[in-house]
Design an enzyme around this catalytic site. Structure first.
Site, mmCIF file in Angstrom:
data_model
loop_
_atom_site.group_PDB
_atom_site.id
_atom_site.type_symbol
_atom_site.label_atom_id
_atom_site.label_comp_id
_atom_site.label_asym_id
_atom_site.label_seq_id
_atom_site.Cartn_x
_atom_site.Cartn_y
_atom_site.Cartn_z
ATOM 1 N N SER A 124 0.831 -1.202 0.000
ATOM 2 C CA SER A 124 0.000 0.000 0.000
ATOM 3 C C SER A 124 0.865 1.251 0.000
ATOM 4 O O SER A 124 1.979 1.246 0.530
ATOM 5 C CB SER A 124 -0.876 -0.013 1.254
ATOM 6 O OG SER A 124 -1.447 1.245 1.507
ATOM 7 N N TYR A 149 -2.443 -0.130 10.467
ATOM 8 C CA TYR A 149 -2.561 -0.838 9.187
ATOM 9 C C TYR A 149 -1.325 -0.584 8.327
ATOM 10 O O TYR A 149 -0.707 -1.511 7.794
ATOM 11 C CB TYR A 149 -3.827 -0.383 8.451
ATOM 12 C CG TYR A 149 -3.828 -0.723 6.982
ATOM 13 C CD1 TYR A 149 -4.021 -2.037 6.555
ATOM 14 C CD2 TYR A 149 -3.622 0.262 6.013
ATOM 15 C CE1 TYR A 149 -4.008 -2.352 5.210
ATOM 16 C CE2 TYR A 149 -3.609 -0.043 4.674
ATOM 17 C CZ TYR A 149 -3.809 -1.350 4.272
ATOM 18 O OH TYR A 149 -3.779 -1.662 2.930
ATOM 19 N N LYS A 153 1.869 -3.107 6.814
ATOM 20 C CA LYS A 153 2.351 -3.202 5.437
ATOM 21 C C LYS A 153 3.856 -2.957 5.370
ATOM 22 O O LYS A 153 4.577 -3.640 4.636
ATOM 23 C CB LYS A 153 1.591 -2.210 4.535
ATOM 24 C CG LYS A 153 0.125 -2.578 4.311
ATOM 25 C CD LYS A 153 -0.027 -3.934 3.666
ATOM 26 C CE LYS A 153 -1.469 -4.290 3.376
ATOM 27 N NZ LYS A 153 -1.651 -5.657 2.863
#
Length: 339
Positions: A124, A149, A153
């Protein structure tokens, strides 16, 4: 050639499964259905004429994952399985660290033990944090991510860099910007659980009357209209990039490969621009309200995707308006299906 697609019934996963089947790959899906529904499997079959093999379990169940690898001659993996809501990750960080990292490590351990290569990671643009310059290219320094989050990643990428180097594996890290839209058949699209965390499904649900108003998180950013700017890429264009990245790994003569690609359009659009483009493309109003900024959100992010075009012969081809038309067709399909 058999490819494992984890999270293959999810939003990006399901579109990628279709593209893999269209390129004559055999697909094995593992998905716990935490962010999808079983009917997506039927719709993949309707689109492609072929039904992928499907296993419904959580990748943290290592013994079940081992059974899948025992049963199939898997030669590569595209890993989509992860919790993905920025806001939720700030209130439930342990859920994100456990789910996103343990599931990844379990798959990689099978790869190591069985000497399998060709691993593609669904990453991402959140790994860049709030970048100092636009557009963002692959050499842009990674800052501390703004959300748990985003940190998963970054950690996932670090794990895969070490994995590739230590065990001589071919790995591709694909850093998505903001996927939107639905399949042209209107049989696949985004299926958010509860109130959507992403802008476009919130827009379509508001236009459909499911939500009273769209919440726009902040209009005091240092942008032209005060709302945050993102790079919105059509999901089918994004899915095709996975096939191109996989084929590059498969055909590489190198034992150890670490590819990193930004996948975006190269153009930023503000939240209000997306809302207006949706209204124009579909001739429907979207009532909205301005809310305070949301923790974990960054101001602006859009891609320089030149490297993917040069090395994968891939680029985003679909306009914002075209993508937003498909998402409205998907919303209408869901309404008909639920009636």
């Amino acid at each position: 050639m058999s490819i494992l697609v984890t999270g293959g019934l999810g939003y990006i996963g399901s579109h990628t499964v279709v593209e893999l089947i269209n390129h004559n790959f055999d697909v094995i899906i593992v998905d716990d259905l935490s962010n999808s529904e079983k009917f997506i499997l039927d719709n993949i079959e309707e689109i492609t004429g072929k039904r992928p093999i499907f296993y419904p379990f959580d990748l943290r169940r290592k013994e079940l994952l081992t059974q899948v690898f025992d049963a199939h001659d898997i030669e590569g993996c595209i890993n989509f399985a992860a919790s993905k809501a920025v806001g939720e990750s700030m209130t439930e960080p342990l859920k994100y660290y456990e789910n996103n990292l343990f599931s990844l490590i379990n798959v990689l351990q099978e790869f190591k033990e069985r000497n399998i290569s060709n691993f593609i990671f669904s990453s991402s643009c959140t790994v860049y944090g709030q970048a100092d310059q636009m557009p963002i290219d692959e050499n842009t320094p990674l800052k501390e991510a703004e959300s748990s989050y985003g940190k998963t990643k970054q950690m996932g990428e670090d794990i895969l860099k070490d994995f590739s180097r230590a065990y001589q594996k071919r790995v591709s890290l694909l850093r998505y910007f903001n996927p939107i839209g639905a399949h042209p058949t209107a049989l696949l699209g985004e299926l958010p659980a509860g109130i959507p965390n992403n802008l476009v499904p919130y827009v379509t649900q508001t236009a459909a009357g499911i939500r009273e108003k769209l919440s726009i998180w902040g209009d005091d950013y240092p942008t032209a209209d005060g709302t945050a700017i993102r790079d919105y890429i059509y999901v089918v264009d994004l899915a095709k990039a996975h096939v191109a990245a996989l084929q590059k790994l498969i055909h590489s003569e190198e034992e150890t490969v670490l590819d990193i690609y930004n996948l975006g359009t190269g153009k930023g659009s503000s939240v209000l621009e997306v809302v207006k483009a949706f209204e124009l493309a579909n001739d429907v109003p979207v009532p909205y309200q301005i809310c305070p900024r949301r923790e974990g959100d960054i101001t602006i992010a859009y891609a320089n995707a030149d490297k993917a075009e040069k090395e994968l012969n891939w680029k985003s081809e679909t306009s914002l308006e075209e993508a937003l038309k498909t998402t409205w067709e998907w919303q209408k399909y869901l309404k008909d299906r639920n009636n």
